[in-house]
Design an enzyme around this catalytic site. Structure first.
Site, PDB file in Angstrom:
ATOM      1  N   GLU A 147      24.285  45.393  54.587  1.00 43.07           N
ATOM      2  CA  GLU A 147      23.464  44.071  55.369  1.00 43.07           C
ATOM      3  C   GLU A 147      23.091  43.313  54.144  1.00 43.07           C
ATOM      4  OE1 GLU A 147      23.650  41.025  56.391  1.00 43.07           O
ATOM      5  OE2 GLU A 147      23.995  42.018  58.272  1.00 43.07           O
ATOM      6  N   LYS A 223      29.710  39.233  45.923  1.00 40.30           N
ATOM      7  CA  LYS A 223      29.509  39.255  47.833  1.00 40.30           C
ATOM      8  C   LYS A 223      30.682  38.549  48.644  1.00 40.30           C
ATOM      9  CE  LYS A 223      24.504  39.250  46.357  1.00 40.30           C
ATOM     10  NZ  LYS A 223      23.593  38.535  45.420  1.00 40.30           N
TER      11      LYS A 223
HETATM   12  N1  HSE Z   1      20.945  39.299  41.369  1.00 43.02           N
HETATM   13  C1  HSE Z   1      21.368  39.256  42.923  1.00 43.02           C
HETATM   14  C2  HSE Z   1      20.919  37.627  43.067  1.00 43.02           C
HETATM   15  C3  HSE Z   1      20.375  39.789  44.002  1.00 43.02           C
HETATM   16  O1  HSE Z   1      20.026  37.465  42.489  1.00 43.02           O
HETATM   17  O2  HSE Z   1      21.141  36.758  44.412  1.00 43.02           O
HETATM   18  C4  HSE Z   1      20.689  40.187  45.492  1.00 43.02           C
HETATM   19  O3  HSE Z   1      21.969  40.479  45.553  1.00 43.02           O
END
Ligand code: HSE
Ligand code: NDP
Length: 458
Positions: A147, A223
């Site tokens: 998650e 992501k």
């Molecule tokens: N480096 C990532 C961001 C951290 O700035 O979204 C969170 O996944």
């Protein structure tokens, strides 16, 4: 070795018969690891009430053990060899919050081979090697929970896999990189330039160990690949995910987009087509009335469009220590609720049963259609102000909106900005080449996609 004193201290009513504490081994005690330690300690009683047994951090691995000792406190065993932690018989679940891909993959696969559950925040690892890792976990009957890997404070994996499980998910569009959104917000406010905003994001613990992953769109692509996998039950080959970050975005385009009623955001887009999926990350114009246009700073926002629930919008912190720990500990709670024998994962790793996973073709970015924003520099071609609409029409680009935006300080930057009809990037490139040819060299100095998301009442 690890005495379960916290369990014996639990009130009788909270104990589930025969269950000891869930014993956690933590790899990495940095931004996310330290937040995880803090949250497990701060809310220990509440977590035990919710699970029916305690969750105890018993061992941690880090490179700098002196620094790590300050984070984990005196009751936790510290090791410098993470493999020793993974193989330790008294660890039930391994939390990997170290980052990187090569060693992390070895450790996660070894933990699975040892029959241990894994909780990880490592989106790079799962976007690139998820298929292998999930297959190994499935075969061994353990859970790999992640998650924290996507939009930390927003439980979006749970939303897609569980809350919206009855729905066909048509599209997921999100601001999923906190660092980039933080930089864009600072630039839009006019207060800070790119480099200063990135420095601040790094100091605040938002950026990746290699911040080029943030600003080049790679982190958001990791992501978005995971979002697509869960939205469509798909095996998404990461190499086919288009990633373009914010480094080529001129703040002047952010001002010009405003003149047309849009904001520019770094979007991760996963969309189901009839025979293919779109999975792409790039800056895009978003209508100012859409929720995504309102997401500022390091916050994340994810819009999910479905057949039964309709559109839903999810908002929360996108990076940070306790904010990410919230997701890590929630995953630990899910694992703890499986009981000591583990048992098969209740929820499949990518929303559908492994036999139903499909490898949809990913539509090449050049074939993805959308409206486009074009910026032409007026000082270079003053005749544009009168000729451009005709010239564009002659190459089949009937502009739908356009504006002459005067730069507040620099007349050399005066811009003519137009929005094209919807067409693929390949088609647009061919027409712009024709324009250049016919007009004696006129080309747009900036081209960005427009995402025409519907604006519901806010
Ligand atoms: N480096 C990532 C961001 C951290 O700035 O979204 C969170 O996944
Ligand atoms: P940090 O750099 O703050 O922490 C990394 C930790 O891992 C450090 O404690 C480091 O130890 C340890 N470590 C690194 N290599 C090794 C090794 N070979 N052996 C043992 N320990 C090692 O990173 P973050 O906490 O920010 O990120 C960790 C993971 O979480 C990454 O995958 C990141 O993408 C992800 N993530 C981060 C978020 C954030 O907001 N920061 C949000 C969501 C996910 P030492 O300090 O001793 O070098």
């Amino acid at each position: 070795m690890f005495q379960d004193s916290s369990f014996s201290a639990l009130p009788e009513a909270l104990r589930v018969s025969g269950l000891g504490a869930l014993r956690v081994g933590l790899i990495g005690t940095g931004v996310v690891g330290s937040g995880t330690c803090q949250l497990l300690a701060r809310n220990a009683d509440l977590i035990a009430q919710r699970v029916g047994r305690p969750i105890r951090l018993v061992m941690a691995a880090a490179r700098d053990l002196h620094k790590a000792a300050q984070v984990v406190g005196p009751d936790v065993d510290l090791v410098s060899d993470p493999l020793a932690l993974v193989r330790h018989p008294d660890i039930d679940v391994v939390v990997e919050v170290m980052g990187g891909v090569t060693l992390a993959k070895t450790l996660v696969l070894e933990a699975i081979a040892q029959g241990k559950h894994v909780v990880t925040a490592n989106k790079a690892l799962l976007a690139e090697h998820g298929s292998e890792i999930f297959a190994a976990a499935q075969a061994r009957g353990v859970v790999v929970a992640y998650e924290a890997a996507v939009a930390v404070s927003i439980p979006i994996i749970k939303v897609l896999r569980e809350g919206l499980a009855a729905n066909r998910i048509h599209e997921v569009v999100g601001i999923v990189n906190g660092t980039s959104n933080f930089i864009l917000s600072k630039m839009a406010e006019g207060g800070q330039d790119f480099a200063a905003a990135l420095r601040l994001a790094t100091e605040l613990g938002y950026a990746e160990a290699d911040p080029s992953f943030d600003v080049e769109g790679v982190d958001a692509a990791h992501k978005t690949a995971l979002l697509a996998a869960n939205a469509f039950g798909a095996d998404v080959p990461f190499a086919q995910v288009h990633a373009q970050g914010i480094t080529e975005l001129d703040p002047w385009d952010m001002a010009c987009a405003r003149a047309l009623g849009y904001r520019i955001k770094l979007l991760g887009i996963a969309r189901q087509q009839a025979e293919a999926i779109e999975v792409r990350v790039h800056p895009a114009l978003v209508p100012e009335g859409h929720w995504l246009a309102q997401v500022q700073g390091s916050m994340n926002g994810i819009w999910v469009n479905t057949d039964a629930a309709g559109p839903t919008f999810h908002y929360g912190a996108g990076a940070g220590s306790l904010t990410t720990a919230s997701a890590v500990v929630a995953d630990l709670i899910d694992v703890a609720r499986l009981g000591p024998a583990g048992g098969p994962a209740r929820v499949p790793h990518r929303a559908v049963q492994p036999t139903a996973i499909r490898r949809w073709p990913v539509l090449p970015i050049g074939q993805v259609a959308s409206r486009h924003y074009l910026r032409f520099a007026v000082h270079a071609w003053p005749e544009l102000l009168t000729c451009l609409p005709d010239w564009l029409q002659s190459v089949g680009l009937d502009v739908q909106s356009w504006a002459h935006v005067r730069h507040p300080e620099d007349g050399h930057q005066d811009a003519l900005v137009v929005l094209t009809p919807s067409l693929s990037a390949d088609d647009l490139a061919a027409r712009l080449e024709l324009l250049r040819h016919q007009s004696g060299g006129v080309v747009p100095v900036a081209v960005w996609r427009v995402e025409d998301l519907p604006c519901s009442a806010m």
